[in-house]
Design an enzyme around this catalytic site. Structure first.
Site, mmCIF file in Angstrom:
data_model
loop_
_atom_site.group_PDB
_atom_site.id
_atom_site.type_symbol
_atom_site.label_atom_id
_atom_site.label_comp_id
_atom_site.label_asym_id
_atom_site.label_seq_id
_atom_site.Cartn_x
_atom_site.Cartn_y
_atom_site.Cartn_z
ATOM 1 N N TYR A 133 0.842 -1.206 0.000
ATOM 2 C CA TYR A 133 0.000 0.000 0.000
ATOM 3 C C TYR A 133 0.872 1.249 0.000
ATOM 4 C CZ TYR A 133 -2.926 3.788 1.771
ATOM 5 O OH TYR A 133 -3.555 4.995 1.916
ATOM 6 N N GLU B 283 -3.827 7.460 -3.543
ATOM 7 C CA GLU B 283 -3.663 6.120 -2.968
ATOM 8 C C GLU B 283 -3.371 5.108 -4.065
ATOM 9 O OE1 GLU B 283 -6.073 5.088 1.071
ATOM 10 O OE2 GLU B 283 -7.259 5.177 -0.747
#
Length: 391
Positions: A112, A200
């Site tokens: 991530y 993101e």
């Protein structure tokens, strides 16, 4: 402002961020053509991904992997046009009107990456975690130490040393570190130069042959900076937004639809929040957040009424104004005109304070319309809750 995954990937690709090959499709024929092209170019599989402004698409059935052209066409048929329900759409879901069809990757690890403003520190923060593919909020709640953070000094920017630090924290192979530094710095450059408010990559993947890719991408932008980026503003998909919120934005009104029965018209975001709280405290439920701003015109007030009355759930209207830049007499004139022009049938309760408040109250009293005026916010809230219940 939010954009779709395929749009975010197009922006990131311009900054040198590696993304899988793929194309957006608006019809089953276009999607099938993209799948055929990818297979013909050597893809071992394709992923059919619903493009909506919400996370959790995979869990809702909006992301499917196909190993053959026939499977891809079946997934396209099932996903395009479906009402996709995820934890971010609410129970009503969101209709899928376009798809991203892209090649599959030989995934080794799912990680991530994210860049967001840390308001407490007053700095942008570059986040990374080995828990890719999961909801980052869940990871943060269960184990905050699983998220590595680098605060970015605005005077210096995001340094290569910080990128290396995050790459090592993610446990990347020595052969991947230099790639990762370029990847991370490209993300930061894209974030800054497009005036993003959120970026993101989840998951950020490594492949079996040691390559790095942004397998998914999410970008939000600062509305106040869009005047600098007409090419990004043009990416807005109003079909993904509430129609009343889109209508309000045309008249510079800040409107958010909620699910209660008492419409709120307020000037100032802080007062709007307090108004919603006091309605709740009085036993009611707000139907919206509507901030007409400090210098609202009569035309804007009329449009605000139109928008409030377009919500079938509204049983009463609460107008809570503190007159500073927006004088109370001007507001009262606008409210009376709007109520007459639109033939408003629902009860209207007002709480007025500030510049020219007495003149404003007089205008309301002499209008011949059935307005109720509360002496305080609490009085007005009690009146509007009672009016909504009896409507």
């Amino acid at each position: 402002m939010k954009i779709h995954e395929y749009q975010a990937k197009e922006i990131l690709a311009k900054y040198g961020v590696p993304v899988p090959r793929g194309e957006v499709a608006n019809t089953p024929e276009e999607a099938s053509a993209v799948a055929r092209k990818l297979f013909a170019e050597g893809a071992s599989g394709v992923v059919v991904k619903a493009q909506i402004h919400a996370g959790g698409r995979g869990k809702g059935g909006g992301v499917k992997v196909a190993r053959t052209r026939e499977d891809a066409e079946e997934h396209v048929k099932n996903i395009l046009g479906m009402q996709l329900i995820t934890h971010q759409t609410g129970p009503q879901g969101q209709k899928v009107q376009r798809l991203l069809v892209e090649e599959t990757a030989a995934i080794d690890r799912e990680l991530y990456l994210g860049i967001v403003l840390d308001r407490a520190a007053g700095k942008l923060t570059f986040m990374a975690s080995q828990a890719g593919g999961m909801e980052i909020e869940e990871v943060a709640a269960k184990d905050p130490t699983a998220i590595y953070k680098e605060a970015i000094d605005p005077a210096v920017g995001f340094g290569a040393w910080q990128a290396r630090k995050l790459a090592f924290a993610l446990g990347l192979k020595p052969t991947q570190i230099n790639q990762a530094v370029v990847f991370f710095q490209s993300l930061y450059k894209a974030f800054i130069e497009t005036d993003s408010s959120l970026l993101e990559i989840n998951p950020f993947i490594t492949t079996k042959d040691d390559k790095l890719f942004a397998l998914d991408a999410k970008m939000n932008f600062d509305d106040n900076a869009l005047f600098r980026h007409p090419e990004i503003k043009a990416l807005r998909d109003v079909a993904e937004e509430d129609p009343l919120e889109v209508e309000a934005s045309k008249y510079a009104l800040n409107y958010i639809k909620l699910d209660g029965s008492i419409a709120c018209m307020v000037n100032g975001a802080g007062l709007a929040m307090a108004t919603m709280d006091i309605i709740q405290y009085a036993g009611g439920s707000p139907a919206n957040f509507l901030d007409v701003g400090g210098g609202a015109t009569q035309e804007q007030i009329e449009h605000a009424f139109e928008i409030l009355l377009s919500d079938a759930n509204v049983k009463a209207i609460f107008i809570n104004i503190f007159g500073g830049i927006l004088r109370v007499d001007r507001l009262a004139t606008g409210v009376v005109a709007a109520a007459k022009n639109l033939n408003v049938k629902v009860p209207i309760v007002l709480r007025l304070e500030g510049t020219n408040v007495e003149e404003g109250r007089k205008i309301l009293q002499e209008s011949g319309l059935n307005f109720q005026v509360g002496a305080t916010m609490k009085d007005a809230a009690d009146l509007v809750v009672k009016a909504a219940a009896g409507h």
